[in-house]
Design a protein around this motif. Structure first.
Motif, PDB file in Angstrom:
ATOM      1  N   ASP A   1      54.111 -47.080  -1.927  1.00  0.00           N
ATOM      2  CA  ASP A   1      54.041 -48.524  -2.198  1.00  0.00           C
ATOM      3  C   ASP A   1      52.607 -48.960  -2.388  1.00  0.00           C
ATOM      4  O   ASP A   1      52.286 -49.720  -3.300  1.00  0.00           O
ATOM      5  N   VAL A   2      51.745 -48.425  -1.523  1.00  0.00           N
ATOM      6  CA  VAL A   2      50.339 -48.814  -1.569  1.00  0.00           C
ATOM      7  C   VAL A   2      49.759 -48.486  -2.937  1.00  0.00           C
ATOM      8  O   VAL A   2      49.095 -49.303  -3.569  1.00  0.00           O
ATOM      9  N   ILE A   3      50.084 -47.284  -3.388  1.00  0.00           N
ATOM     10  CA  ILE A   3      49.524 -46.857  -4.673  1.00  0.00           C
ATOM     11  C   ILE A   3      50.044 -47.746  -5.799  1.00  0.00           C
ATOM     12  O   ILE A   3      49.276 -48.237  -6.630  1.00  0.00           O
ATOM     13  N   GLN A   4      51.355 -47.930  -5.789  1.00  0.00           N
ATOM     14  CA  GLN A   4      51.942 -48.756  -6.848  1.00  0.00           C
ATOM     15  C   GLN A   4      51.340 -50.148  -6.845  1.00  0.00           C
ATOM     16  O   GLN A   4      51.002 -50.713  -7.891  1.00  0.00           O
ATOM     17  N   LYS A   5      51.195 -50.694  -5.627  1.00  0.00           N
ATOM     18  CA  LYS A   5      50.649 -52.037  -5.494  1.00  0.00           C
ATOM     19  C   LYS A   5      49.216 -52.080  -6.035  1.00  0.00           C
ATOM     20  O   LYS A   5      48.833 -53.008  -6.749  1.00  0.00           O
TER      21      LYS A   5
ATOM     22  N   LEU B   1      38.310 -51.978  -9.151  1.00  0.00           N
ATOM     23  CA  LEU B   1      38.597 -50.820  -8.304  1.00  0.00           C
ATOM     24  C   LEU B   1      37.945 -50.988  -6.942  1.00  0.00           C
ATOM     25  O   LEU B   1      38.583 -50.784  -5.894  1.00  0.00           O
ATOM     26  N   ALA B   2      36.652 -51.405  -6.942  1.00  0.00           N
ATOM     27  CA  ALA B   2      35.930 -51.564  -5.688  1.00  0.00           C
ATOM     28  C   ALA B   2      36.604 -52.597  -4.815  1.00  0.00           C
ATOM     29  O   ALA B   2      36.848 -52.382  -3.622  1.00  0.00           O
ATOM     30  N   LYS B   3      36.942 -53.685  -5.452  1.00  0.00           N
ATOM     31  CA  LYS B   3      37.536 -54.780  -4.695  1.00  0.00           C
ATOM     32  C   LYS B   3      38.866 -54.358  -4.085  1.00  0.00           C
ATOM     33  O   LYS B   3      39.110 -54.528  -2.888  1.00  0.00           O
ATOM     34  N   VAL B   4      39.728 -53.741  -4.909  1.00  0.00           N
ATOM     35  CA  VAL B   4      41.075 -53.406  -4.456  1.00  0.00           C
ATOM     36  C   VAL B   4      41.038 -52.314  -3.393  1.00  0.00           C
ATOM     37  O   VAL B   4      41.809 -52.296  -2.457  1.00  0.00           O
ATOM     38  N   LEU B   5      40.109 -51.371  -3.566  1.00  0.00           N
ATOM     39  CA  LEU B   5      40.029 -50.280  -2.594  1.00  0.00           C
ATOM     40  C   LEU B   5      39.239 -50.697  -1.351  1.00  0.00           C
ATOM     41  O   LEU B   5      39.060 -49.897  -0.435  1.00  0.00           O
TER      42      LEU B   5
ATOM     43  N   LYS C   1      39.640 -63.632  -6.648  1.00  0.00           N
ATOM     44  CA  LYS C   1      40.876 -63.963  -5.944  1.00  0.00           C
ATOM     45  C   LYS C   1      41.587 -62.718  -5.416  1.00  0.00           C
ATOM     46  O   LYS C   1      42.512 -62.819  -4.626  1.00  0.00           O
ATOM     47  N   LEU C   2      41.210 -61.528  -5.912  1.00  0.00           N
ATOM     48  CA  LEU C   2      41.921 -60.300  -5.532  1.00  0.00           C
ATOM     49  C   LEU C   2      41.736 -59.988  -4.059  1.00  0.00           C
ATOM     50  O   LEU C   2      40.658 -60.190  -3.499  1.00  0.00           O
ATOM     51  N   ASP C   3      42.798 -59.454  -3.453  1.00  0.00           N
ATOM     52  CA  ASP C   3      42.681 -58.982  -2.071  1.00  0.00           C
ATOM     53  C   ASP C   3      42.491 -57.468  -2.110  1.00  0.00           C
ATOM     54  O   ASP C   3      42.974 -56.793  -3.012  1.00  0.00           O
ATOM     55  N   SER C   4      41.824 -56.961  -1.111  1.00  0.00           N
ATOM     56  CA  SER C   4      41.760 -55.506  -1.031  1.00  0.00           C
ATOM     57  C   SER C   4      43.052 -55.002  -0.399  1.00  0.00           C
ATOM     58  O   SER C   4      43.557 -55.577   0.551  1.00  0.00           O
ATOM     59  N   ILE C   5      43.614 -53.972  -0.971  1.00  0.00           N
ATOM     60  CA  ILE C   5      44.905 -53.471  -0.528  1.00  0.00           C
ATOM     61  C   ILE C   5      44.722 -52.266   0.365  1.00  0.00           C
ATOM     62  O   ILE C   5      45.464 -52.042   1.300  1.00  0.00           O
ATOM     63  N   VAL C   6      43.730 -51.496   0.018  1.00  0.00           N
ATOM     64  CA  VAL C   6      43.536 -50.241   0.734  1.00  0.00           C
ATOM     65  C   VAL C   6      42.335 -50.399   1.640  1.00  0.00           C
ATOM     66  O   VAL C   6      41.302 -50.923   1.235  1.00  0.00           O
ATOM     67  N   ASP C   7      42.485 -49.937   2.888  1.00  0.00           N
ATOM     68  CA  ASP C   7      41.301 -49.907   3.736  1.00  0.00           C
ATOM     69  C   ASP C   7      40.833 -48.459   3.863  1.00  0.00           C
ATOM     70  O   ASP C   7      41.430 -47.544   3.301  1.00  0.00           O
ATOM     71  N   LEU C   8      39.777 -48.282   4.619  1.00  0.00           N
ATOM     72  CA  LEU C   8      39.133 -46.976   4.668  1.00  0.00           C
ATOM     73  C   LEU C   8      40.058 -45.879   5.168  1.00  0.00           C
ATOM     74  O   LEU C   8      40.127 -44.773   4.600  1.00  0.00           O
TER      75      LEU C   8
END
Lengths: 673, 306
Positions: B3-7, B53-57, B192-199
């Motif tokens: 899900d995380v990846i798809q999101k 990419l930076a923002k989302v990751l 406006k983007l949220d980061s989806i993935v954390d470290l």
């Protein structure tokens, strides 16, 4: 026009190859042909460097005229091999200026192979063969270079590739050489006689043999089976000369015409008159090309069962066709044979004929000696004693003689070579009414312990005589042995040791340095190699091939050889093929992959070919679109295949894959859509 | 996890329109732990993609604009003398971030380029004799204009090899372009983007990706591909073992993103152009850009079953 530029690599090798293949011919080419060739080569280099343009039509025409005109000016006659080769070489180089396309480069390269072969029309020795291999290697390098990119800048790598290619071709070459059905040439190449070795000829004037003795060229090699005769028995009888004009001895044409016998014909009376006797020696002769017909043998050979050899009425043997290549023949001789115990009056007349007024002083001398002798036998001995006891000198440098050569020799100069002695002896006999004739051939030979054979060279050429005696037939007398017995026992070099004239015209001849033992040893070794080369490679004739193959494989005919050759040829190719294929599929296909390929073939028959490199999912998706009826089946095969090969790699998946493939096969057969 | 990846992909897709394949490739590259080179004409969305990419990751991000007068110190940082303490204090440069966007890398001089490229390889920098570790994870996304443009210093092969992948974005399709023209400014959208993935999720994604199964048959396929580049005459030189490893790890990540636990040949084929194009040169044109033609040739000449 943007003209095709052949790759630099190829051009360099091509020019090198051209020089290499034509270099041996240069000595035989008129100088302007060489100049035209060099001009073409230089022009081509200039074209490559972009400094000059391709020559205009007129320049080409001029060069062609200049080159072709050189041919009739450079040679006496236009027929023959040499002018033809000159023409070939001119064309070969002129083509350089016309290389606008790749095809033109091919023409040059193919001509190169052809020019390389032509050298064998002149020489077939080992050094030439090695050189020709090298030339062919260069041409092949040029051919490979032609197929490389223009930026390829490693010429040695091209050379290496060519060397590997030729090396791989070598086994096939050997198979073809040994097994390819050999046919006698359909035509004979008209070589100019000046090119052939001369050797002994069918006429003999004073000085002829002495000049022949200046050459260390090989005449023939002999291998004895078993027993070897002593040196003084080695009289290699060649021609019999019975016509004399006062100076020159020639063969009698009429006799040659009438007295020819082949072993498959009825025996004429003169053949019946041979009595085979005495020690028997069997031997094998490898004769170098002479361009003549006659062969050399010890007297008297058994007539070989070979329809290529004939016996002449002088009891010498000859080949039916002139010997243009090395010839091998096997003979058995009986050294004590009696030839023609009887001689009728006609022949007695023939063999005592001398020109009436020639050499009058000798005629007088002969008459005088005959009256002093009690019998003809004693007369012969007296004459020989005269040579032995008067101041006769055996020399390689006899003085020149005039019209009455025998008078001048016997009475005045007393210096002569073997032909002087033979000629004067026969004259003395005939003057006394005793039938006699001159025999020319070779005497002696050098034994080579390395190869167990005798080499007979031109300096072994010799002339001796035969005298007909009642009840004994033709008996050999060698007046030279009365003067210089060491000539017969130890050869020419020993006989002329004192005057130091042995090969005095060829200071570099290896034979002059016999005192250097290592050099002699090396020479004998090389000579032995040359002997096997001549015997088995150059002398590999249709007959030799048949007998060799029959020896190992039983009865042979042309057809069998043909099948054998094809068999071995394809066996070699097949081995190479299997080797390449086995190397290619180093990873054996997995069972699941084999199944999947079956599935692909089923779909291919329906017109859906899996592209090279197409993955299973992609293929399934593509085919399903156009074959909806089989969609589920295709998907299940794909799924099972992926399971079997990429996911689990276990047997169980293989079974479901097989099942799925079977379903596809069944359904695809059932539905023809 | 899936899900995380798809999101993530959908999220990035809202900013970078109609480029799902490229987004997946970029993501594959980063999850595989490699650096990414984006090569395209100006204004094709290179910068936007990397920022997104930076923002989302959820990575700390900095951008270095490469120019011809950029100095190594501008990238790595510099020690400055401070009056109060009477000591030199190190001021870290923009490279001390988790995701660096090296914009127009081929505009800088080789000296500055190599400062960055060394950091990429070692994941640490040595300044004034002191070795400093770079943050982890550390990604570089470099963009470059095609070398044929004026005023560029093309990267040498050895440095191109440091990038796991090189991708091209290409023009958007008309539909996406229309949305782009109608919609809001991308920069506002980006904020406006949220980061989806954390470290920790990123680490997890990476280790999951490494666990994807590679069968013998697939290894055979990869080896055949590599062997073909080494043997066929049109290739100036073959792929290095590093290139082969890159192919394999990208294929695994691609399969993982696709939601599978095994690699199929299509995975290799999907990532192959991105991984090998910048590593190959044509024999006929050793200076040129024959890579993509060679990659296509490779795919059509080497069968999946051999």
């Amino acid at each position: 026009m943007t003209s095709y530029q052949i790759p630099r690599n190829s051009l360099a090798w091509m020019l090198l190859a051209q020089v290499a293949v034509s270099a041996p011919h240069i000595v035989r080419l008129p100088i302007w042909i060489t100049l035209v060739c060099v001009a073409c080569g230089l022009w081509r280099i200039m074209v490559y460097q972009g400094r000059w343009n391709y020559p205009s039509r007129w320049v080409k025409v001029a060069l062609a005229i200049f080159g072709f005109a050189g041919i009739p000016l450079g040679y006496d006659k236009l027929t023959g091999v040499e002018p033809a080769i000159a023409l070939l070489i001119v064309a070969f180089f002129l083509k350089l200026l016309e290389m606008h396309h790749k095809q033109d480069a091919y023409v040059v390269i193919l001509l190169g192979y052809f020019v390389a072969i032509t050298e064998f029309l002149f020489f077939q020795s080992i050094p030439y063969t090695i050189y020709m291999f090298f030339s062919v290697l260069l041409i092949t390098t040029a051919l490979i270079g032609l197929h490389q990119t223009k930026t390829h800048i490693q010429p040695m790598r091209t050379f290496r590739t060519a060397a590997i290619l030729l090396g791989q071709a070598l086994p096939l070459m050997i198979v073809l050489f040994v097994l390819f059905p050999r046919i006698s040439p359909l035509w004979t190449v008209p070589l100019q006689s000046s090119m052939g070795r001369t050797g002994v000829t069918d006429s003999m004037s004073p000085g002829d043999i002495a000049s022949l003795a200046q050459s260390d060229e090989l005449a023939f090699r002999v291998t004895f089976d078993g027993q070897v005769p002593r040196n003084r028995q080695l009289y290699w009888r060649g021609l019999v000369l019975s016509e004399f004009d006062g100076k020159t001895w020639t063969t009698s044409n009429g006799l040659v015409q009438r007295g020819v016998w082949r072993s498959n014909q009825d025996q004429p009376p003169w053949v019946d008159a041979i009595e085979m006797r005495g020690e028997e020696f069997s031997y094998n002769i490898v004769l170098e090309a002479t361009q003549q017909n006659w062969l050399f043998a010890l007297t008297m050979p058994e007539v070989p069962q070979n329809n290529k050899l004939v016996v002449l009425a002088h009891y010498n043997i000859a080949s039916r066709i002139p010997i243009r290549n090395t010839l091998r023949y096997q003979l058995t001789s009986h050294l004590g044979s009696v030839l023609s115990r009887e001689l009728n009056d006609y022949w007695k007349g023939q063999y005592t004929k001398i020109p009436l007024y020639s050499n009058p002083r000798t005629q007088v001398l002969a008459k005088k000696m005959l009256t002093e002798a009690s019998s003809s036998r004693e007369y012969i001995d007296d004459v020989l004693r005269m040579y032995n006891q008067q101041e006769f000198i055996y020399t390689l440098k006899p003085p020149l003689l005039g019209r009455n050569s025998i008078d001048e020799f016997i009475i005045d100069s007393k210096k002569g070579f073997c032909e002087h002695y033979a000629s004067s002896f026969v004259f003395m006999m005939r003057a006394a009414g005793i039938p006699a004739r001159v025999v020319v051939g070779y005497q002696g030979g050098e034994y080579n312990p390395r190869g167990n054979y005798f080499s007979v060279r031109q300096f072994d050429a010799h002339a001796w005589t035969e005298v007909w005696l009642k009840d004994q037939g033709w008996v050999r007398f060698d007046p030279t042995s009365a003067v210089a017995p060491e000539r017969i026992e130890r050869g020419l070099e020993a006989a002329v040791e004192d005057e130091n004239t042995f090969l005095f015209d060829s200071p570099l001849s290896i034979f002059r340095y016999r005192q250097l033992l290592w050099l002699t040893d090396l020479r004998l070794q090389l000579d032995a190699i040359g002997h096997y080369w001549d015997a088995w490679v150059v002398g590999y004739t249709p007959e030799t091939q048949m007998s060799l193959l029959s020896k190992y494989l039983g009865d042979m005919d042309k057809q069998k050889i043909y099948f054998l050759m094809l068999g071995v040829f394809f066996a070699i190719l097949g081995t190479i093929g299997v080797f390449i294929l086995s190397k290619r599929s180093s990873a054996v296909l997995r069972p699941a992959e084999i199944e999947y390929l079956k599935f692909c073939r089923i779909l291919e028959k329906k017109g859906y070919r899996r592209h090279h490199g197409e993955g299973p999912n992609d293929f399934a998706a593509r085919v399903s679109l156009s074959l909806p009826s089989l969609r589920d089946e295709i998907n299940s095969v794909t799924k099972a295949y992926i399971e079997a090969v990429y996911v689990n790699e276990v047997e169980a998946d293989l079974l479901s894959l097989k099942k799925a493939v079977r379903v596809v096969r069944f359904k695809s057969l059932a539905s023809v859509d | 996890m899936q899900d995380v990846i798809q999101k993530t992909i959908t999220q990035i897709g809202t900013v970078v329109l109609g480029k799902e394949h490229q987004i997946k490739l970029a993501l594959t590259c980063l999850i595989s732990g490699g650096h990414l080179l984006i090569e395209d004409l100006p204004g094709m969305g290179k910068t936007t993609l990397s920022q997104t990419l930076a923002k989302v990751l959820g990575l700390s991000f900095n951008r270095i604009q490469f120019t011809s007068d950029l100095l190594p110190a501008d990238i790595l940082g510099i020690s400055v003398f401070e009056k109060e303490t009477s000591r030199f204090t190190f001021h870290p440069g923009p490279i001390f971030n988790q995701l660096i966007l090296a914009d127009e890398i081929n505009r800088a001089t080789p000296k500055s380029q190599s400062a960055l490229l060394e950091a990429m390889e070692e994941r640490q920098v040595t300044i004034e004799g002191e070795t400093r570790k770079l943050p982890s994870p550390f990604f570089v996304i470099a963009t470059q204009n095609p070398n044929s443009q004026a005023g560029t210093f093309p990267l040498p092969e050895s440095q191109l090899d440091r990038f796991l992948m090189r991708i091209q974005l290409g023009y958007p399709d008309p539909a996406s372009e229309r949305i782009l023209m109608k919609g809001v400014d991308r920069r506002i959208l980006l904020k406006k983007l949220d980061s989806i993935v954390d470290l920790s999720t990123l680490n997890e994604l990476q280790s999951e990706g490494r666990r994807v199964k590679v069968s013998d048959s697939l290894l055979d396929y990869v080896q055949r591909l590599v062997a073909y580049t080494r043997g066929a005459p049109e290739f100036a030189y073959g792929l290095s073992p590093r290139g082969a490893l890159a192919l394999l790890s990208c294929a695994k990540t691609w399969a993982f993103i696709d939601g599978r636990t095994h690699v199929v040949p299509e995975d290799v084929q999907a990532i192959l152009p991105g991984v090998v194009e910048h590593r190959l040169r044509e024999t006929a044109d050793i200076q040129g850009h024959g890579g993509s033609a060679l990659a296509q040739r490779l795919l059509s000449q080497v069968d999946i079953i051999g």
